[in-house]
Each structure stands twice: as structure tokens, then as C-alpha cells.
Design an enzyme around this catalytic site. Structure first.
Site: not given
Length: 335
Positions: A162, A16, A190
Site C-alpha cells: 500500500d 505453490a 490492509h
């Protein structure tokens, strides 16, 4: 004529949320797994988001997509991962203002422990998992740990965004299309310690392959502002739009999975967070972003034998150190 393909079950968590909202259409339309591949979409979110998810399901139905065979919304991880072929783990607690990264980690690893256990019990053993929710590398590590019956190499995390950011920065600098920038590497986590490395990359200039270093002709920029721009791009997007980079993240997820499904072109590699096999001195088992090549049979391998200078080794060491610390904190939180 060949027989139609059986549908694959694709689970998207945080369904959602805003990243999923940008992701659902290209996945259901066939842009990721092929325009002849029927799909069952399983949409997992927490109980309080099921009302919003109902609206998302209505929109998917109204798209009248020919490949979308069924949509299953649920708040139960055990139901969601039943027979899963692909799991895209987007849902995670977002980092709030003033929240330390370690606090975010402690909250999120528990989510990924539960999902790893559910994958272990219910998903196909061939399931392909990509973790997007941050801290993505460490969440993927925890998910892998708690799904011991699934091969470790089936757990990855997203660093393709990235890579795309780095490609676009170089393309802009050289005044070419981003698709003409190849083999940039994202090493490590990350996070703001990741190392975008252009030293093995090239660009196509007037039909000729040219090393990025030679095309840009600005080593100070490549070792300074370029790296920091890629490292901090996500934070800059949040500062500008007051929301995370959902559109570009969704595109990167599609690219990651499309390449995993169909393979990488000859001579090209892509960046993925994958379990380390010890290459480049990275501790085995850490989920670490490496350059990989992928075969059409959905197996990947780390590109080995690349020469690293002292600058690169220092950057890789720093991001590995952060990942080891995160892993240890995560294991402690799960104990």
C-alpha cells in the site's frame, strides 16, 4: 577472512501459489537477507498442491543459485516451522466472487491459528513473521495469539505494498521517481478502510526536500481520488488481469523484510502492520499499520509524536473500528 555465515531457515507458505512464484527467486538469490547469507528454503503448501510444488522446486534447483543450500517442500506445518528464522505467511484461502469479507476471515483465521501453534512449538523464539494472506492484520493477530512464547513484536503484516502504491501515485503526479517520495504513511487495516497519509511526507524536487502537500498543490486530490485509488488498487488489478497483484506483492514483501533485517535509513520510516502499543489512541495489541523506524539489530519502533488533524483522526478511527470488529469475529471463529 571472516567465516562464512550459517544458513538461515526461511519458511514460505502458499509456496505453490503465484505470489510465492514471484517471491522465491529474489529471496533465494540474496536480494532480501544479503548476498553473503546462505538460505534453506522451506516451502509449505497443502497436500493437493505438492505436485505443483515439485515443479517449483525443480525450477529453483535449475536456477543454480549459490546461496540456496537446501529446499524442503512439505505439507506439514510442524515440519515446516522447525527451527525457522523467518516465516513469510502467504498461503490463505482467496476471496471468491460473492464472498463476504467476514466469510473469508472465518475460513482463514483457522489456518493461522494452526500456524501460530506450530510456530510456538517449533520455530526459533527470535523468528520474524510477516503475514501476507488476507485479512492480513487479523490473521497476524490470531497467529500472534496462538504463539504466546514468541515476542508479540515478532509478528507483523504487510502494508508495504500500500505504501508503494501511494508513493507511485504521488511520484506520477509530480513527475519524479518513486524513490524520491519519502515518509508516506499507511495507517490501519490492509483493506479499503486504510488511510494513506501524505501530511508528513516529502519529495525530492531538483535536489530540494519539499512537502508532498506543497509539491502536489491539489488538496482535493490528496484527500479524495488519491486515497480511494490506493485503497482500491488491489481490486483494480484483479479486475484487469483476473489474478491478484502477485508481482508487486512479492516486491513489497522483499522490501518489508530487507528493511526489517538491515534497518531504515536515517530520517526515513516505513509502514508495517505491527502490534499497537497504544500510540495515537489505537487499542493495544491490535495489528495496526503504523510508521516505524528499524534499527540494524532488527528492532523497530513506532514513530510517535506526529500531529494529526481532524481528517486524519477520523480516518484512523474508522479503520481501527473495522479492525476491532474483525478481531472479535476472528476470536469467535477460533473459540
Amino acid at each position: 577472512m571472516s567465516a562464512p555465515k550459517a544458513p538461515i531457515r526461511v519458511v514460505i507458505t502458499g509456496a505453490a501459489g503465484q505470489i510465492a512464484y514471484s517471491l522465491l527467486y529474489p529471496v533465494a538469490k540474496g536480494d532480501v537477507f544479503g548476498h553473503d547469507q546462505p538460505i534453506v528454503l522451506v516451502l509449505l503448501d497443502i497436500e493437493v498442491m505438492l505436485g505443483v510444488l515439485k515443479g517449483v522446486v525443480m525450477e529453483l534447483v535449475d536456477c543454480a543459485l549459490p546461496l540456496l543450500r537446501e529446499i524442503i517442500p512439505t505439507a506439514d506445518p510442524n515440519e515446516a516451522f522447525e527451527g525457522a528464522d523467518v516465516a513469510i505467511l502467504v498461503g490463505a484461502m482467496p476471496r471468491k466472487e460473492g464472498m463476504e469479507r467476514k466469510d473469508l476471515l472465518k475460513a482463514n483465521v483457522k489456518i493461522f491459528k494452526v500456524q501460530g501453534e506450530a510456530l510456538d512449538k517449533h520455530a526459533k523464539k527470535s523468528v520474524k513473521v510477516v503475514v501476507v494472506g488476507n485479512p492480513a492484520n487479523t490473521n497476524a493477530f490470531i497467529c500472534k495469539k496462538y504463539a504466546p512464547s514468541i515476542a508479540p513484536e515478532n509478528f507483523t503484516c504487510l502494508t508495504r505494498l500500500d505504501q508503494s502504491r501511494a508513493q507511485s501515485q504521488v511520484a506520477s503526479r509530480v513527475h519524479i521517481s518513486a524513490q524520491d517520495v519519502h515518509n508516506i504513511i499507511i495507517w490501519g487495516n490492509h483493506s479499503s478502510t486504510q488511510f494513506p497519509d501524505v501530511s508528513h511526507g516529502c519529495v525530492l524536487l531538483n535536489g530540494q526536500k519539499v512537502k508532498i502537500m506543497d509539491a502536489v498543490k491539489d488538496e482535493a486530490w490528496l484527500k479524495g481520488a488519491f486515497i480511494s485509488t490506493v485503497q482500491k488498487r488491489g481490486a483494480e488489478v484483479i479486475a484487469a488481469r483476473k489474478l491478484s497483484s502477485a508481482l508487486s506483492a512479492a516486491k513489497a514483501i522483499c522490501d518489508h523484510l530487507h528493511d526489517w533485517w538491515f534497518g531504515t535509513p536515517e530520517g526515513r520510516w516505513v509502514s508495517m502492520g505491527v502490534p499497537s502499543d497504544g500510540s495515537y489512541g489505537v487499542e493495544k495489541g491490535l495489528i495496526f499499520s503504523f510508521p516505524v523506524v528499524i534499527k540494524p539489530n532488527k528492532t523497530y519502533s513506532i514513530v510517535t509524536g506526529l500531529e494529526l488533524d481532524a481528517f486524519a483522526k477520523e480516518k484512523i478511527c474508522a479503520t481501527q473500528k473495522e479492525l476491532i470488529e474483525e478481531r472479535d469475529q476472528a476470536l469467535e471463529a477460533c473459540a
